[in-house]
Write an enzyme that holds these catalytic residues in place. Structure first.
Site, PDB file in Angstrom:
ATOM      1  N   LYS A 127      49.863 -45.494  32.771  1.00  0.00           N
ATOM      2  CA  LYS A 127      50.309 -46.768  32.742  1.00  0.00           C
ATOM      3  C   LYS A 127      49.375 -47.905  32.377  1.00  0.00           C
ATOM      4  O   LYS A 127      49.793 -48.967  31.991  1.00  0.00           O
ATOM      5  CB  LYS A 127      51.387 -47.116  33.873  1.00  0.00           C
ATOM      6  CG  LYS A 127      50.656 -47.064  35.387  1.00  0.00           C
ATOM      7  CD  LYS A 127      49.924 -48.489  35.684  1.00  0.00           C
ATOM      8  CE  LYS A 127      48.994 -48.144  36.573  1.00  0.00           C
ATOM      9  NZ  LYS A 127      48.370 -49.480  37.237  1.00  0.00           N
TER      10      LYS A 127
ATOM     11  N   ASN B 169      39.439 -53.688  46.598  1.00  0.00           N
ATOM     12  CA  ASN B 169      40.672 -54.515  46.931  1.00  0.00           C
ATOM     13  C   ASN B 169      41.778 -53.405  47.424  1.00  0.00           C
ATOM     14  O   ASN B 169      42.608 -53.672  48.447  1.00  0.00           O
ATOM     15  CB  ASN B 169      41.090 -54.890  45.383  1.00  0.00           C
ATOM     16  CG  ASN B 169      42.090 -56.074  45.498  1.00  0.00           C
ATOM     17  OD1 ASN B 169      43.193 -56.128  44.684  1.00  0.00           O
ATOM     18  ND2 ASN B 169      42.302 -57.118  46.472  1.00  0.00           N
ATOM     19  N   TRP B 170      42.098 -52.550  46.770  1.00  0.00           N
ATOM     20  CA  TRP B 170      43.141 -51.476  47.126  1.00  0.00           C
ATOM     21  C   TRP B 170      42.705 -50.662  48.222  1.00  0.00           C
ATOM     22  O   TRP B 170      43.494 -50.391  49.412  1.00  0.00           O
ATOM     23  CB  TRP B 170      43.724 -50.641  46.158  1.00  0.00           C
ATOM     24  CG  TRP B 170      44.757 -49.728  46.442  1.00  0.00           C
ATOM     25  CD1 TRP B 170      45.076 -48.569  45.791  1.00  0.00           C
ATOM     26  CD2 TRP B 170      46.038 -49.822  46.988  1.00  0.00           C
ATOM     27  NE1 TRP B 170      46.114 -47.791  46.184  1.00  0.00           N
ATOM     28  CE2 TRP B 170      46.649 -48.828  47.080  1.00  0.00           C
ATOM     29  CE3 TRP B 170      46.626 -50.814  47.743  1.00  0.00           C
ATOM     30  CZ2 TRP B 170      48.095 -48.653  47.607  1.00  0.00           C
ATOM     31  CZ3 TRP B 170      47.797 -50.745  48.456  1.00  0.00           C
ATOM     32  CH2 TRP B 170      48.589 -49.649  48.402  1.00  0.00           C
TER      33      TRP B 170
HETATM   34  N1  LIG Z   1      43.655 -53.255  43.088  1.00  0.00           N
HETATM   35  C1  LIG Z   1      44.945 -52.748  42.916  1.00  0.00           C
HETATM   36  O1  LIG Z   1      45.768 -53.452  43.044  1.00  0.00           O
HETATM   37  C2  LIG Z   1      44.920 -51.268  42.781  1.00  0.00           C
HETATM   38  C3  LIG Z   1      44.129 -50.343  42.737  1.00  0.00           C
HETATM   39  N2  LIG Z   1      44.343 -48.844  42.641  1.00  0.00           N
HETATM   40  C4  LIG Z   1      43.214 -47.949  42.436  1.00  0.00           C
HETATM   41  O2  LIG Z   1      42.463 -48.047  43.291  1.00  0.00           O
HETATM   42  C5  LIG Z   1      41.132 -47.523  43.138  1.00  0.00           C
HETATM   43  C6  LIG Z   1      40.106 -48.494  43.670  1.00  0.00           C
HETATM   44  O3  LIG Z   1      40.414 -49.834  43.300  1.00  0.00           O
HETATM   45  P1  LIG Z   1      40.014 -51.036  44.166  1.00  0.00           P
HETATM   46  O4  LIG Z   1      40.048 -50.567  45.513  1.00  0.00           O
HETATM   47  O5  LIG Z   1      40.943 -51.938  43.674  1.00  0.00           O
HETATM   48  O6  LIG Z   1      38.454 -51.437  43.819  1.00  0.00           O
HETATM   49  P2  LIG Z   1      37.781 -52.638  43.215  1.00  0.00           P
HETATM   50  O7  LIG Z   1      37.981 -52.714  41.878  1.00  0.00           O
HETATM   51  O8  LIG Z   1      38.408 -53.806  43.884  1.00  0.00           O
HETATM   52  O9  LIG Z   1      36.449 -52.585  43.938  1.00  0.00           O
HETATM   53  C7  LIG Z   1      35.486 -51.668  43.298  1.00  0.00           C
HETATM   54  C8  LIG Z   1      34.969 -50.841  44.457  1.00  0.00           C
HETATM   55  O10 LIG Z   1      33.964 -49.942  43.936  1.00  0.00           O
HETATM   56  C9  LIG Z   1      32.655 -49.964  44.776  1.00  0.00           C
HETATM   57  N3  LIG Z   1      31.725 -49.566  44.260  1.00  0.00           N
HETATM   58  C10 LIG Z   1      30.918 -50.050  43.194  1.00  0.00           C
HETATM   59  N4  LIG Z   1      29.894 -49.420  42.740  1.00  0.00           N
HETATM   60  C11 LIG Z   1      30.190 -48.064  43.634  1.00  0.00           C
HETATM   61  C12 LIG Z   1      29.280 -46.835  43.404  1.00  0.00           C
HETATM   62  N5  LIG Z   1      28.304 -46.611  42.588  1.00  0.00           N
HETATM   63  N6  LIG Z   1      29.480 -45.820  44.292  1.00  0.00           N
HETATM   64  C13 LIG Z   1      30.649 -46.034  44.719  1.00  0.00           C
HETATM   65  N7  LIG Z   1      31.571 -47.037  45.034  1.00  0.00           N
HETATM   66  C14 LIG Z   1      31.171 -48.238  44.041  1.00  0.00           C
HETATM   67  C15 LIG Z   1      32.933 -51.546  45.238  1.00  0.00           C
HETATM   68  O11 LIG Z   1      32.008 -51.233  46.429  1.00  0.00           O
HETATM   69  C16 LIG Z   1      34.142 -51.554  45.539  1.00  0.00           C
HETATM   70  O12 LIG Z   1      34.542 -51.095  46.907  1.00  0.00           O
HETATM   71  C17 LIG Z   1      41.105 -47.619  41.447  1.00  0.00           C
HETATM   72  O13 LIG Z   1      41.278 -46.303  41.034  1.00  0.00           O
HETATM   73  C18 LIG Z   1      42.321 -48.487  41.312  1.00  0.00           C
HETATM   74  O14 LIG Z   1      42.871 -47.907  39.864  1.00  0.00           O
HETATM   75  C19 LIG Z   1      45.581 -48.533  42.613  1.00  0.00           C
HETATM   76  C20 LIG Z   1      46.577 -49.344  42.988  1.00  0.00           C
HETATM   77  C21 LIG Z   1      46.373 -50.899  43.126  1.00  0.00           C
HETATM   78  O1  LIG Z   2      47.757 -50.023  39.790  1.00  0.00           O
HETATM   79  C1  LIG Z   2      48.018 -51.222  40.073  1.00  0.00           C
HETATM   80  C2  LIG Z   2      49.378 -51.674  40.446  1.00  0.00           C
HETATM   81  O2  LIG Z   2      50.207 -50.649  41.001  1.00  0.00           O
HETATM   82  C3  LIG Z   2      47.091 -52.249  39.702  1.00  0.00           C
HETATM   83  O3  LIG Z   2      46.756 -52.085  38.432  1.00  0.00           O
HETATM   84  P1  LIG Z   2      45.374 -52.948  37.772  1.00  0.00           P
HETATM   85  O4  LIG Z   2      44.286 -52.081  38.217  1.00  0.00           O
HETATM   86  O5  LIG Z   2      45.665 -53.125  36.398  1.00  0.00           O
HETATM   87  O6  LIG Z   2      45.441 -54.242  38.564  1.00  0.00           O
END
Ligand SMILES: NC(=O)C1=CN([C@@H]2O[C@H](COP(=O)(O)OP(=O)(O)OC[C@H]3O[C@@H](n4cnc5c(N)ncnc54)[C@H](O)[C@@H]3O)[C@@H](O)[C@H]2O)C=CC1
Ligand SMILES: O=C(CO)COP(=O)(O)O
Length: 352
Positions: A268, A75-76
Site C-alpha cells: 500500500k 513514532n509507531w
Molecule cells: N509511523 C506510523 O504511523 C507507522 C509506521 N509503521 C511502520 O513501523 C516501522 C517503524 O516506523 P516508525 O516507528 O514510525 O519509525 P520512525 O520513522 O518514526 O523512526 C525511525 C526509527 O529508526 C531508528 N533508527 C535510525 N537509525 C537506525 C539504525 N541504524 N538502526 C536501527 N534503528 C535506527 C530511529 O532511532 C527511530 O526509532 C516502519 O516499518 C513503518 O512502516 C506502521 C504503521 C504506522
Molecule cells: O502505515 C501507516 C498507516 O497505517 C503509515 O504510513 P506512512 O509510513 O506512509 O506514514
C-alpha cells in the site's frame, strides 16, 4: 455480525460534542441497540475491560508471565509500547514492565534519548507530548533489552532488520515468539524476502505480523482504529498477540494469512506514493480514487503472484483496503510524493 461491536465502540469513544450531533446520536442509539441485541454473536476479540476478567489466561500462563520487549522506538514503536504497556498492567499473564529498545541518539540538548525517555516517560523526539506509561523502560542495549523476553515486538524501519537479527542470533530465549509491525520487505538478488520470514529464519522463532490503518499519531491520542494480526498456523499465539494489543480504541482481529497481511502493509506504500503524485500534480479526487482502486487490484495480483496462498478476504480487513485509504489520505509516503511532484521532481524525497 462482525461490525457492530467496533461501530458501537467507535461512537461510544466520541467526545460529547460529537455524539450530540443528531445523525451521530441516531447512529449511536441504533448501534447500541444492535449491540445489545447481537452481543452473543460478536466475532471480534475479547476486550481488556477489567483487571482479570478480560484475561483469558490459563493457570499455567499465570505462573509463567510473559515478558514483552519492543524492538524499536520511532513514532509507531513508541505508540506500540504505550498500547502494550496499558494492557500488561491489566492482564495477569504478562509482566507489567515493557522494555523498549532505543537506537541511541544524542539530542540537541546533549542528553541521550533513552535517558530522557526514562526520565520524562516520553519519547521527545519521535512522539512528543505523549506519556508512554511508567512501566515502559527504554534500554539502549539491544542484548539486554531482549534477554528475558518471551514476546518480541519488532517495529523498526525495515532496512535495519537484517543487522538487528544478526545481532540477536543466540541472544534471545529459545521459546520466544515474535510479531512484526514493520511495513516493508527486503529485496534481494534471489527475490523479495518478507520481514517476518527474515525474523523467523534468522532467529528460528515463530513470527506473526500486525498491520492495519494505523497512523501512529492518531492512535497515540487514542482515536479509534482497527488492526489485523496475520498468523501462519498457531491460532493460540495469534490470540495472545490480539490480547496484548487490543484496547477499546484499538480493535485487533486475527486472520490465518501472514503473507497476505504483510504484503498489504508493504504494497500500500507504493500506491500511497502514486496518490501523493496525484495530489502534487493537482489531478483531483476522482483520479486519486482511481489510483486507489487500481492499486488495490494490483496489490492483490502481485501478492498472489508471490504467494498463491494469499486470501482475497485479507484485502477487506483493516490491513488491506483500510490501510490503503488512510495512507493515501494521511500517510508520510503520500506527503513526500506530493512535495516531490509539486516541485517538479527537483526536490529529493529527503528534503520533501
Ligand atoms: N509511523 C506510523 O504511523 C507507522 C509506521 N509503521 C511502520 O513501523 C516501522 C517503524 O516506523 P516508525 O516507528 O514510525 O519509525 P520512525 O520513522 O518514526 O523512526 C525511525 C526509527 O529508526 C531508528 N533508527 C535510525 N537509525 C537506525 C539504525 N541504524 N538502526 C536501527 N534503528 C535506527 C530511529 O532511532 C527511530 O526509532 C516502519 O516499518 C513503518 O512502516 C506502521 C504503521 C504506522
Ligand atoms: O502505515 C501507516 C498507516 O497505517 C503509515 O504510513 P506512512 O509510513 O506512509 O506514514
Amino acid at each position: 455480525m462482525k461490525f457492530q461491536r467496533p461501530l458501537y465502540l467507535l461512537f461510544s469513544s466520541l467526545p460529547p460534542s460529537h455524539s450530540s450531533h443528531p445523525f451521530i446520536s441516531l447512529s449511536l442509539s441504533l448501534s447500541l441497540r444492535l449491540c445489545v441485541f447481537m452481543a452473543p454473536s460478536f466475532e471480534s476479540p475479547q476486550q481488556p475491560e477489567g483487571e482479570i476478567a478480560s484475561d483469558n489466561n490459563t493457570h499455567d500462563e499465570v505462573l509463567q508471565k510473559s515478558r514483552v520487549t519492543v524492538v524499536g522506538s520511532g513514532n509507531w514503536g513508541s505508540v506500540a509500547a504505550k498500547l502494550i504497556a496499558s494492557n500488561t498492567l491489566k492482564l495477569t499473564s504478562f509482566h507489567d514492565e515493557v522494555r523498549m529498545w532505543v537506537f541511541e541518539e544524542t539530542l540537541p540538548s546533549g542528553e541521550k534519548l533513552s535517558e530522557v525517555i526514562n526520565r520524562a516517560n516520553e519519547n521527545v523526539k519521535y512522539l512528543p507530548g505523549i506519556k508512554l506509561g511508567k512501566n515502559v523502560v527504554a534500554d539502549p542495549d539491544l542484548e539486554n533489552a531482549v534477554r528475558d523476553a518471551s514476546m518480541l515486538v519488532f517495529v523498526t524501519p525495515h532496512q535495519f532488520m537484517e543487522g538487528i537479527c544478526k545481532r540477536l542470533v543466540g541472544k534471545i530465549r529459545e521459546d520466544a515468539k515474535a510479531i512484526s509491525l514493520i511495513k516493508g520487505m527486503e529485496v534481494k538478488m534471489e527475490g523479495p524476502c518478507m520481514i517476518s520470514t527474515l525474523i523467523s529464519e534468522q532467529l528460528g522463532i515463530n513470527c506473526c505480523v500486525l498491520m492495519g490503518a494505523n497512523i501512529a499519531n492518531e492512535i497515540a491520542v487514542e482515536k479509534f482504529s482497527e488492526a489485523t494480526v496475520g498468523y501462519r498456523q498457531d491460532r493460540e499465539i495469534a490470540e495472545k498477540w490480539v490480547r496484548l494489543f487490543c484496547t477499546p480504541y484499538f480493535i485487533v482481529s486475527a486472520v490465518q494469512d501472514v503473507e497476505g497481511v504483510e504484503l498489504c502493509g508493504t504494497l500500500k506504500n507504493v500506491v500511497a506514493i502514486a496518490a501523493g503524485f496525484v495530489d502534487g500534480l493537482e489531478m483531483g479526487n476522482n483520479t486519486k480514487a482511481a489510483i486507489m482502486r487500481i492499486g488495490l487490484r494490483e496489490m492483490k495480483a502481485f501478492s498472489k503472484l508471490l504467494f498463491s496462498s494469499v486470501k482475497d478476504s485479507t484485502f477487506f480487513e483493516s490491513c488491506g483496503v483500510a490501510d490503503l485509504i488512510t495512507t493515501c489520505l494521511g500517510g508520510r509516503n503520500r506527503k513526500c510524493a506530493e512535495a516531490f511532484a509539486k516541485y517538479g521532481g527537483k526536490r529529493s524525497f529527503r528534503r520533501a
